[in-house]
Motif scaffolding. Structure first.
Motif, short mmCIF file in Angstrom:
data_model
loop_
_atom_site.label_atom_id
_atom_site.label_comp_id
_atom_site.label_asym_id
_atom_site.label_seq_id
_atom_site.Cartn_x
_atom_site.Cartn_y
_atom_site.Cartn_z
N UNK A 80 0.84 -1.19 0.00
CA UNK A 80 0.00 0.00 0.00
C UNK A 80 0.88 1.24 0.00
N UNK A 81 0.54 2.17 -0.85
CA UNK A 81 1.32 3.40 -0.96
C UNK A 81 0.39 4.59 -0.90
N UNK A 82 0.90 5.70 -0.36
CA UNK A 82 0.11 6.91 -0.31
C UNK A 82 0.06 7.53 -1.70
N UNK A 83 -1.13 7.65 -2.24
CA UNK A 83 -1.31 8.14 -3.60
C UNK A 83 -1.94 9.54 -3.57
N UNK A 112 -3.75 4.68 -10.81
CA UNK A 112 -3.34 3.32 -10.42
C UNK A 112 -1.88 3.03 -10.80
N UNK A 113 -1.34 1.97 -10.22
CA UNK A 113 0.01 1.52 -10.57
C UNK A 113 -0.05 0.29 -11.46
N UNK A 114 -1.06 0.22 -12.31
CA UNK A 114 -1.18 -0.86 -13.28
C UNK A 114 -1.71 -0.28 -14.57
N UNK A 115 -1.64 -1.08 -15.63
CA UNK A 115 -2.04 -0.59 -16.95
C UNK A 115 -3.45 -1.02 -17.33
#
Length: 475
Positions: A254-257, A287-290
């Motif tokens: 989990x990252x602070x976005x 998001x961190x995905x495509x």
């Protein structure tokens, strides 16, 4: 919410409070209470006195006593008409945004019920919305909204208990999709959003010289909005859930976005007008995905800026016209000839249209404006061999999802006007298929190309690509 709506909250159809199961007559007490609550809410919300509603309205049967001797009417329908209130014919308050109120017209639908036509027109349609209304079948004690006589009407469509339809109409009021506005509103009213800002709501048209209501304002005091604040907030909540779920399945911590899906400068370059699309894209988490779904890419700034159907010639045109916006892009193209909702003139039907998920174009001045409606455009349809109907792929009305943009759509809507599925419905479908493991996640996001959607036309897969209509769901 108004006291009249709160007073019938215990009567709304829910999983714990289902419709009457036996079909042996109308649930007349429940339906009359829901009917009266809608009518009274419209009266009060338009600035009229609550006590005056009881003085001016009458039970429909009291105003039409001869119906008590009409052998055509089922006893439960007569009981409903004894309790359901109506206003004088010359009154300005209508039951709902597309319906004038109770209107008894028996039969006349032998084409639909050739053996035993026990149908009746229970609610007449405001003239600008069509020439039929809510049709009730006394054989099955179910009903369907049928705005236009020229539209197909068959017993196989999703006819519903009347309490389900009335519940949906109340849900539309609760969500502020349908709004009763003050009688002195000339053109514009405003809905207050959760952020404290205000959004425009078009009121009934009036004569610019005299201020008098035009005959065309047949739905007074009701108006319908292109999108409600709750629509947006629930889409944003679902998006957060989808991003978190996919990233967890990718093994990401989990990252602070703080970055949003698209910057306002990108939306400006793409000429995305103020409205639902701009609000969603500028507030949704990046998001961190495509891939958010099989073969559907989340938008990059450069790719999104090349919108295929947004006017880029510098002319803003009519502010009420919102173009179709490509939200999640696929790699294939199809002919625009297949996509009538894009609104192409005949000479441009051969233009190629990118596949993907579109927010449909919206005319905010139309009879059913919907800025959060969407269509999934695939590079294939589901017609079986020999140009027959799809075997398993279905719309919400269980009709075949044949065309390349039919999947996840409603078809004939028994509760409402014809319109596209909401973006929320698509996002919920994504979350369900990822959460269940039906869709696999890899290092790029949801795995598999658009061909994954071919499973919609299989016995095992059709239910994974189906949107349920009704109370508590989509309408």
């Amino acid at each position: 919410m108004s006291e009249s709506i709160q007073a019938v909250a215990h009567l709304l159809v829910t999983p714990d409070n289902p419709p009457r199961p036996d079909g042996d007559g109308m649930d007349h007490e429940r339906c009359a209470a829901l009917h009266n609550a809608i009518y009274k809410h419209g009266w009060i919300a338009s600035g009229r006195d609550a006590e005056d509603f009881l003085r001016q309205s009458r039970p429909y049967l009291e105003s039409h006593p001869s119906l008590a001797q009409d052998d055509f009417l089922h006893p439960s329908v007569l009981a409903f008409l004894r309790a359901a209130r109506a206003l004088p014919d010359n009154h300005e308050i209508n039951l709902f945004y597309h319906l004038l109120g109770l209107t008894y017209e028996p039969g006349g639908r032998d084409y639909c019920f050739p053996d035993s036509d026990q149908s009746l027109l229970l609610y007449g349609t405001a003239w600008s919305y069509g020439n039929d209304g809510l049709v009730y079948d006394q054989n099955t004690h179910t009903a369907i909204l049928h705005l236009n006589m020229t539209d197909d009407l068959t017993p196989e469509q999703l006819w519903q208990p009347l309490e389900c339809i009335l519940t949906v109409w109340i849900e539309m009021v609760q969500r502020q999709k349908v709004v009763a506005i003050l009688a002195n509103v000339v053109k514009t009213s405003y809905e207050k959003t959760e952020g404290g800002e205000f959004r425009r709501i078009e009121g009934p048209p009036r004569d610019p010289a005299t201020g008098a209501k035009r005959n065309g304002s047949a739905a007074e005091p009701w108006t319908i909005v292109p999108w409600a604040s709750q629509d947006l907030e629930e889409c944003l909540e679902l998006w957060i859930m989808i991003v978190k779920l996919i990233e967890e399945k990718m093994g990401l911590r989990e990252a602070e976005q703080t970055e949003t899906l698209l910057e306002l400068s990108t939306l400006d370059r793409a000429r995305i007008p103020n409205g639902f699309a701009r609000e969603f894209l500028s507030r949704a988490q990046h998001p961190r995905f495509q891939y958010v779904a099989p073969g559907l890419r989340t938008p990059s700034a450069s790719e999104f800026a090349t919108q295929p159907f947004v006017d880029t010639n510098g002319d803003d045109g009519n502010e009420d016209e919102v173009p179709a916006i490509l939200l999640f892009r696929g790699d294939a193209v199809v002919s625009a000839r297949e996509l009538s909702w894009l609104g192409f003139p005949a000479q441009r039907l051969e233009v190629e249209c990118p596949t993907g998920l579109y927010l449909n174009g919206c005319d905010r001045a139309s009879q059913y404006p919907q800025e959060d409606g969407c269509s999934l455009v695939l590079p294939f349809g589901f017609e079986a061999a020999g140009w027959t109907d799809a075997m398993w792929a279905k719309k919400s009305d269980y009709s075949p999802a044949n065309k390349c943009d039919d999947l996840l759509q409603a078809g004939v809507n028994p509760y409402n006007d014809i319109h596209s599925v909401q973006l929320q419905g698509f996002l919920e479908n994504v979350y369900t298929n990822v959460e269940s493991g039906y869709w696999v996640v890899d290092e790029h996001g949801v795995a598999g190309g658009l061909d994954k959607y071919r499973a919609a036309d299989t016995e095992q897969g059709w239910s994974k690509y189906y949107v349920q209509l009704g109370p508590g769901g989509y309408w």
